[in-house]
Design a protein around this motif. Structure first.
Motif, short mmCIF file in Angstrom:
data_model
loop_
_atom_site.label_atom_id
_atom_site.label_comp_id
_atom_site.label_asym_id
_atom_site.label_seq_id
_atom_site.Cartn_x
_atom_site.Cartn_y
_atom_site.Cartn_z
N TRP A 182 -6.08 -2.67 -3.32
CA TRP A 182 -6.08 -1.10 -3.91
C TRP A 182 -4.53 -0.61 -5.11
O TRP A 182 -4.63 0.05 -5.89
N LYS B 189 -3.67 0.57 -8.30
CA LYS B 189 -2.92 1.67 -7.99
C LYS B 189 -1.52 1.75 -9.05
O LYS B 189 -1.23 2.40 -9.24
N TRP C 81 -13.59 -1.14 -6.51
CA TRP C 81 -13.37 0.48 -7.39
C TRP C 81 -11.49 0.15 -8.46
O TRP C 81 -10.75 0.02 -8.62
N ALA C 82 -10.78 -1.05 -6.52
CA ALA C 82 -10.38 -1.54 -7.22
C ALA C 82 -9.45 -2.56 -8.85
O ALA C 82 -8.88 -2.23 -10.50
N TRP D 181 1.20 -1.16 0.04
CA TRP D 181 -0.40 0.14 -0.24
C TRP D 181 0.74 1.15 -0.34
O TRP D 181 0.44 2.77 -0.86
N ASN E 270 -13.13 -0.06 -1.78
CA ASN E 270 -11.88 0.34 -2.45
C ASN E 270 -11.70 -1.78 -3.65
O ASN E 270 -10.74 -1.18 -4.09
#
Length: 771
Positions: free
Chosen positions: A349, A353, A396-397, A311, A393
């Motif tokens: 997540w 990213k 969304w990921a 993270w 999350n």
């Protein structure tokens, strides 16, 4: 509470906690005689239970004032006399303990004549240890101390004492002080006090061990986490301290434990430290050292540490080296379903990213697939325990990654929706927006029940949505062709009118294009504010995709509505758009952006002169020559149609590039495609001087008599389906064990279906038609 000194107070508390059971009277206006110790050691388990029960039986407590309370040994919820023997005590409300210890500490600290800097650090450490018993202890202790301005008074008195005390604080005292302040997330401290801490750290950093280095940076990061003031890391003294910290870090990094490595990289992330390549290399080497040690059977990284590491690097936008990522995956696979719910959400997540699925897929494909399998198994076991943020999350990921094909059981969406339906009322505005955006990215329409609940709760949060969130919701609705209930649509349009002026260029373009795709007419207020906001945009405020979509939406609105009524000046808006787009066409426009832009310009009948007077059309044609190799058949068809429509002079090089792209993409063009008609019309309009009989086109259309039935009188063929999907089918069953079918919706998925051709699958939440 009259002790002779702070040292006496702290040492007495620690000793009593370890060996004695205490009965303390805290009655208002109490005298020293009311403080009673029972100094009999509790050696036998039976004696421990008997005495604790006797004390509680005569306990007088109503929660309103301080009364006689038994003090729990070792600040734990259970009485611990020996390492392996623990005995349950009747539960006393947590706030009673926190009030007692916090109030006692405040009263003792008021006696400034018997407290020096070292003793103040000790008492802060005492509070720190007490609050670690449980989350309730932490919450009540921190709340009580903040309400009584403890930390503000503490920092002021600490500075006064430090000025009169000639003895300098050592490295252990400094790291303990910062660590404890960070533990309570104290964000509003006196600037002079922070400078005092930094100055003391600078003097002693060369003596810090690995724990001290990690605690110092971790404490500073926690102190700044919730601060609204200017970050103290922008100070000159901070820069000096950071350079000394970096030097010491490089010297002793190999001695760091897994927890210290984790805390360090988390602190880098939260403080926004300037971490150079050498520091990252040393950190990665230390990580690999521990990972290899764990492979030989030694105790290594915990699941929380693994999630924090990936993270943190995702927040730092630092991609893990292949060897480090490979070892991380091995550790993650070995941990399996030991990951806690929040850790699962943080990991996915971070993957999204960093786009690890694409960047690391070739080198670690097998390990990555195995980890995803373990992740999904753990998710299905822990999904019900995920918080709304964790659920948001996760979806969304996968939306960012654009796929959930890594789910071995193909039930992720069903599980996610099932768990989220129970918690939608707890979703905040951002979480609601992210979830709908993710469904649109995945091209999945949730169940009707979920959508009805989503719109209901989104309406309650309508005033909390940011401009970006509103733009994302509108984009998602248009992508999935979802028509929301009328009451939600009215609320959303009202909120958009208020927030358009705060949107950036990309959000403006997305909002305007979404109205067109939904076939909804924007309100005059929204159009006027979009125009005003757009006219105030400067260069580099919109990317190439947004500029192309903005002009496409503007052309569609001008064609379908009387835009002159709503826009103040279409000519000024187009002129400003040309100023924004010309500098970036030559090096940023994709083939899709070129074709969309040319198509939109061709649709603007009256305003064509504005484009022809500029270099915009010439630049677009030149750019198509550069990117023609990446063009699909839709781009090829739209480009030629628009060029012919606009009567742009066609160069030989453009024609050669276009013809090569056309021949390459023609076998992939679907039969009965309107784009084939566009190409045929453009070829015939140009005449035999440009095109001779094309046998490839003739061979391709032989199987489709409808295309050959060309109306010779129709010499102005218009096509509006720039964004249409090339697939002719509407839906396929989502999460089916069979191969993808081309039939309409079938039973099989309880919660959602995958949209293949969303333009023909409009779901109207005001009607009785379900998904």
């Amino acid at each position: 509470i009259l002790f002779s000194s702070m040292e006496c107070f702290v040492s007495s508390i620690y000793n009593i906690i370890d060996q004695y059971h205490v009965r303390i009277s805290l009655i208002p206006n109490s005298s020293p005689s009311n403080l009673h110790f029972r100094p009999k050691l509790l050696h036998e388990p039976y004696e421990a239970r008997r005495r604790s029960k006797c004390i509680v039986q005569d306990l007088q407590y109503d929660g309103s004032v301080d009364h006689q309370l038994p003090l729990k040994s070792r600040w734990n919820s259970q009485l611990t006399l020996q390492k392996n023997e623990m005995f349950n005590l009747p539960q006393i409300p947590t706030f009673a303990w926190t009030k007692w210890i916090s109030r006692t500490t405040l009263l003792v600290l008021q006696r400034e004549e018997c407290v020096d800097s070292f003793e103040r650090i000790k008492v802060l450490r005492l509070l720190h240890q007490f609050s670690k018993v449980s989350s309730s202890h932490y919450r009540f202790t921190r709340t009580y101390l903040l309400q009584h301005n403890f930390f503000l008074n503490y920092s002021v008195n600490f500075q006064q004492n430090a000025q009169t005390n000639s003895q300098n604080l050592n490295c252990i005292a400094i790291s303990s002080l910062v660590h404890s302040l960070g533990h309570f997330e104290v964000s509003h401290l006196d600037k002079d006090f922070v400078r005092l801490i930094l100055n003391a750290s600078i003097d002693t950093l060369d003596e810090f061990d690995t724990q001290g280095l990690a605690n110092l940076l971790w404490g500073l990061a926690k102190m700044q986490k919730n601060s609204t003031a200017e970050p103290h890391r922008n100070d000159v003294m901070w820069e000096h301290m950071w350079q000394l910290w970096r030097k010491r870090f490089l010297e002793i990094i190999r001695l760091c434990t897994t927890q210290e490595l984790t805390n360090i990289v988390w602190s880098w992330c939260c403080l926004g430290c300037d971490v150079d390549a050498e520091m990252k290399k040393h950190w990665f080497d230390a990580f690999l050292h521990h990972a290899e040690s764990e492979n030989t059977g030694h105790s290594g990284f915990k699941t929380q540490e693994l999630s924090i590491i990936v993270w943190s690097f995702a927040k730092l936008n630092v991609e893990l080296p292949s060897t480090v990522f490979q070892e991380w995956l091995k550790l993650g696979i070995r941990s399996g379903n030991q990951f806690k719910p929040q850790e699962l959400a943080n990991i996915m997540w971070a993957f999204a990213k960093l786009s690890l699925n694409s960047n690391q897929a070739q080198k670690n494909a097998e390990l990555l697939a195995e980890f995803h399998t373990e992740w999904h198994r753990a998710f299905h076991l822990n999904a019900k325990s995920l918080t709304p943020q964790g659920l948001s999350n996760c979806i969304w990921a996968f939306g960012s990654l654009g796929s959930i094909s890594s789910d071995p059981s193909s039930t992720f969406i069903d599980t996610w929706i099932s768990c989220s339906e129970r918690k939608l009322g707890l979703f905040c505005a951002q979480e609601l927006s992210n979830s709908m955006w993710a469904f649109a990215r995945l091209q999945i329409i949730p169940s009707r029940t979920f959508l009805i609940d989503w719109f209901r709760f989104a309406a309650l949060h309508i005033e909390e949505f940011t401009p970006q969130a509103l733009a994302n919701i509108l984009w998602a609705l248009s992508t999935l062709s979802l028509h929301p209930p009328d009451h939600f649509w009215r609320q959303m349009c009202s909120a958009l009118g208020d927030r358009v002026e705060k949107m950036n260029g990309n959000e403006l373009a997305s909002t305007l294009a979404s109205f067109v795709r939904l076939s909804r007419k924007p309100t005059p207020q929204i159009l006027v504010r979009i125009e005003d906001r757009f006219m105030n945009l400067s260069h580099n405020s919109m990317d190439e995709r947004s500029l192309a979509h903005f002009m496409w939406a503007f052309a569609r609105i001008s064609e379908e509505f009387d835009a002159d009524i709503y826009f103040k000046s279409k000519q000024k808006l187009i002129s400003h758009w040309i100023q924004l787009v010309e500098p970036i066409i030559s090096d940023q426009f994709s083939s899709q952006a070129v074709s969309i832009t040319l198509w939109a310009i061709a649709k603007l009948h009256i305003e064509r002169d504005l484009f022809q007077k500029s270099n915009c059309l010439t630049l677009l044609c030149s750019r198509f020559e550069q990117v023609s190799e990446e063009a699909n058949f839709q781009d090829v068809a739209n480009t030629l149609w628009a060029v012919v429509k606009l009567q742009v002079p066609i160069s030989r090089s453009f024609l050669q590039k276009w013809n090569a792209a056309f021949k390459r993409e023609l076998p992939h063009a679907p039969a009965l495609s309107e784009h084939l008609l566009m190409v045929k019309w453009a070829m015939e309009s140009l005449g035999s001087s440009f095109f001779t009989s094309d046998q490839t086109l003739g061979m391709h259309v032989k199987h489709s008599q409808a295309i050959l039935e060309w109306n010779e009188e129709d010499d102005d063929f218009d096509n509006d389906s720039v964004f249409e999907s090339e697939d002719d089918e509407l839906f396929e069953v989502f999460a089916s064990d069979e191969e993808e079918s081309i039939s309409p919706i079938k039973p099989g998925s309880q919660y959602g279906v995958r949209v293949i051709h969303s333009s023909d699958s409009v779901l109207d939440l005001d009607s009785d038609v379900g998904a």
